[in-house]
Design a protein around this motif. Sequence first.
Motif, PDB file in Angstrom:
ATOM      1  N   ARG A   1      81.225  78.547  20.918  1.00 11.21           N
ATOM      2  CA  ARG A   1      80.598  79.611  21.687  1.00 11.21           C
ATOM      3  C   ARG A   1      81.329  79.833  23.019  1.00 11.21           C
ATOM      4  NH1 ARG A   1      76.037  81.497  19.570  1.00 11.21           N
ATOM      5  NH2 ARG A   1      75.035  80.292  17.915  1.00 11.21           N
ATOM      6  N   LYS A   2      81.748  78.749  23.674  1.00  8.09           N
ATOM      7  CA  LYS A   2      82.507  78.867  24.928  1.00  8.09           C
ATOM      8  C   LYS A   2      83.869  79.515  24.666  1.00  8.09           C
ATOM      9  CE  LYS A   2      80.363  74.889  27.128  1.00  8.09           C
ATOM     10  NZ  LYS A   2      80.556  73.499  27.537  1.00  8.09           N
ATOM     11  N   ILE A   3      84.507  79.126  23.579  1.00  4.79           N
ATOM     12  CA  ILE A   3      85.810  79.704  23.227  1.00  4.79           C
ATOM     13  C   ILE A   3      85.647  81.201  22.968  1.00  4.79           C
ATOM     14  CG2 ILE A   3      87.594  79.765  21.434  1.00  4.79           C
ATOM     15  CD1 ILE A   3      87.070  76.689  21.146  1.00  4.79           C
TER      16      ILE A   3
ATOM     17  N   ALA B   1      83.337  83.203  23.948  1.00  5.64           N
ATOM     18  CA  ALA B   1      82.932  83.930  25.146  1.00  5.64           C
ATOM     19  C   ALA B   1      84.127  84.273  26.033  1.00  5.64           C
ATOM     20  CB  ALA B   1      81.915  83.116  25.947  1.00  5.64           C
ATOM     21  N   GLY B   2      85.192  83.472  25.935  1.00  7.10           N
ATOM     22  CA  GLY B   2      86.367  83.705  26.768  1.00  7.10           C
ATOM     23  C   GLY B   2      87.380  84.666  26.169  1.00  7.10           C
TER      24      GLY B   2
ATOM     25  N   GLU C   1      79.715  73.713  17.558  1.00  2.00           N
ATOM     26  CA  GLU C   1      79.201  75.071  17.728  1.00  2.00           C
ATOM     27  C   GLU C   1      79.173  75.461  19.204  1.00  2.00           C
ATOM     28  OE1 GLU C   1      75.246  77.790  16.823  1.00  2.00           O
ATOM     29  OE2 GLU C   1      75.450  75.851  15.833  1.00  2.00           O
ATOM     30  N   ASP C   2      78.760  74.550  20.077  1.00  2.00           N
ATOM     31  CA  ASP C   2      78.734  74.852  21.515  1.00  2.00           C
ATOM     32  C   ASP C   2      80.142  75.121  22.045  1.00  2.00           C
ATOM     33  OD1 ASP C   2      75.977  74.650  21.688  1.00  2.00           O
ATOM     34  OD2 ASP C   2      76.019  72.570  22.411  1.00  2.00           O
ATOM     35  N   GLU C   3      81.104  74.302  21.623  1.00  2.34           N
ATOM     36  CA  GLU C   3      82.483  74.533  22.044  1.00  2.34           C
ATOM     37  C   GLU C   3      82.989  75.873  21.532  1.00  2.34           C
ATOM     38  OE1 GLU C   3      84.304  70.019  22.250  1.00  2.34           O
ATOM     39  OE2 GLU C   3      83.983  70.905  20.280  1.00  2.34           O
TER      40      GLU C   3
END
Length: 96
Positions: A90-92, A94-95, A86-88
Motif C-alpha cells: 500500500r505504501k509502494i 501510494a508513492g 500488504e501494508d508495504e
Amino acid sequence: MATFVVLARYTHQGVEHIKASPDRLQAVKKGFHAKGAEVKAFYNLMGEFDGLLIVEAPSDEVMAQLALGVESKGNVRTETLRAFTEDEFRKIAAGV
C-alpha cells in the motif's frame, strides 16, 4: 525485518547426496539465525523447483550473503524474491 521467498533447485551434487539434505536444511537454519535471519517455513516441492523457504532477514544485503553462502556449498541453486506485505504494498502503490 524484510520477507523473502527463496526457491531452490537441487544440483547434481545435491541429488547425489539427497539423504544429507535434512541435515543441510538444519545447518542453513542455524546459519541464517547467526546472521539475524529466520527461516519461517520450508516446503519440499514437486515441479520446476525442489524447495521453497520463507525467510525473514534484516536487510537485502544480509539475504544476498545468505543465499550466496548456501549456493557456495554446491548442493542447490536459488532464486530469491523480495516479498512485500500488504501494508508495504500500500505504501509502494501510494508513492506511484
